[in-house]
Design an enzyme around this catalytic site. Sequence first.
Site, PDB file in Angstrom:
ATOM      1  N   GLN A 180     -13.209 -39.755   7.220  1.00  0.00           N
ATOM      2  CA  GLN A 180     -13.019 -38.631   8.146  1.00  0.00           C
ATOM      3  C   GLN A 180     -14.383 -38.105   8.621  1.00  0.00           C
ATOM      4  OE1 GLN A 180      -9.996 -37.482   9.371  1.00  0.00           O
ATOM      5  NE2 GLN A 180     -11.293 -36.236  10.707  1.00  0.00           N
TER       6      GLN A 180
ATOM      7  N   ASP B 247     -10.233 -47.270  12.384  1.00  0.00           N
ATOM      8  CA  ASP B 247     -10.635 -46.280  13.399  1.00  0.00           C
ATOM      9  C   ASP B 247     -11.223 -46.957  14.648  1.00  0.00           C
ATOM     10  OD1 ASP B 247     -10.088 -43.602  13.107  1.00  0.00           O
ATOM     11  OD2 ASP B 247     -11.723 -43.222  11.685  1.00  0.00           O
TER      12      ASP B 247
ATOM     13  N   LYS C 270      -2.739 -37.323   8.627  1.00  0.00           N
ATOM     14  CA  LYS C 270      -2.784 -38.788   8.545  1.00  0.00           C
ATOM     15  C   LYS C 270      -1.994 -39.277   7.328  1.00  0.00           C
ATOM     16  CE  LYS C 270      -7.026 -38.912  11.170  1.00  0.00           C
ATOM     17  NZ  LYS C 270      -8.490 -38.933  11.207  1.00  0.00           N
TER      18      LYS C 270
END
Length: 294
Positions: A109, A132, A65
């Site tokens: 995460q 997200d 990422k």
Amino acid sequence: MCIQNTETHKGRKMAFIIDGKKISSEIKDELKEKVAEYKKNGIEITLAVIQVGNDPASTVYVGNKKKACEYIGIRSLSYELEENISERELLDLIEELNGRKDVNGILVQLPLPKHIDEDLVIKTIAPEKDVDGFHPQSVGALSIGQEGFVSCTPAGIIQLLKRSNIEIEGKECVVIGRSNIVGKPISLLMLRENGTVTICHSRTKDLKEVTKRADILIVAIGKPKFVTREYVKEGAVVIDVGIHRNAENKLCGDVDFDDVEPIVSAITPVPGGVGPMTIAMLMYNCVSSVELKK
Ligand code: NAP
């Protein structure tokens, strides 16, 4: 459906292979240009990436990422927290980042260590920074057709279909799986695109009978090579979300590619199908956070 399986291999027609690597690169290049434009106008985009502990798979995902941010021109702030950090400390950090004007997106995460409540962490991220797309407000907005972040893997599937000129409108779309991160949001997105959507799960009776009706079959079941040609209508489009490593350390999906490919019109490979799209769409969400902020 615009796709036709015209290429031949040993005298037989081959399915169109939906190239997630190529499509994700195209998206990243488009975003890079957009970010350069923003920079010219004095707008910098910043993503805060939080990792708790040092699970090797999470470290790889976080690294990828950050690399994508660098490529596109997004600034990434990295927070590497100890495995035993308290839930309160993590929530405090998120609240601090929520309040920072220079931070556009916050990514935590997953999975988190067991002593931390993941749902609470997701809920604490400000919806306008929820790149997200997991916050209940983002999910709610999707279900009632309002603006908000869409979770990255399902958003990537829609891009794969659109950029391969595969029509969704009016098509029988069957999704195997009803998870919050894939099955449910992709079903809502297919509905938004005017597909006729059926969702299957572990209690579905006669799964094969249902999946054989699909013009577009999306498989997110989490079981290696589960879907064989008995589940698939001839000429269908098959999207394989699954990702598994077999005994020889090779990647495979939820679909038995070699068995299914000869009878379908288009299919995503594993690796190189849905997988690369997730990060591209995360980058897309970071860039669109500027518009959302306005
Ligand atoms: P999940 O949370 O385990 O959900 C699996 C779904 O499949 C559940 O809804 C379950 O039904 C259903 N299911 C299980 N066995 C079934 C059966 N025999 N018949 C019909 N339905 C059945 O999985 P997920 O998080 O959605 O992920 C699915 C796959 O996608 C995994 O391989 C994962 O690694 C992969 N994935 C890939 C990406 C990517 O970027 N490429 C991103 C996310 C996930 P119930 O609800 O009834 O239990």
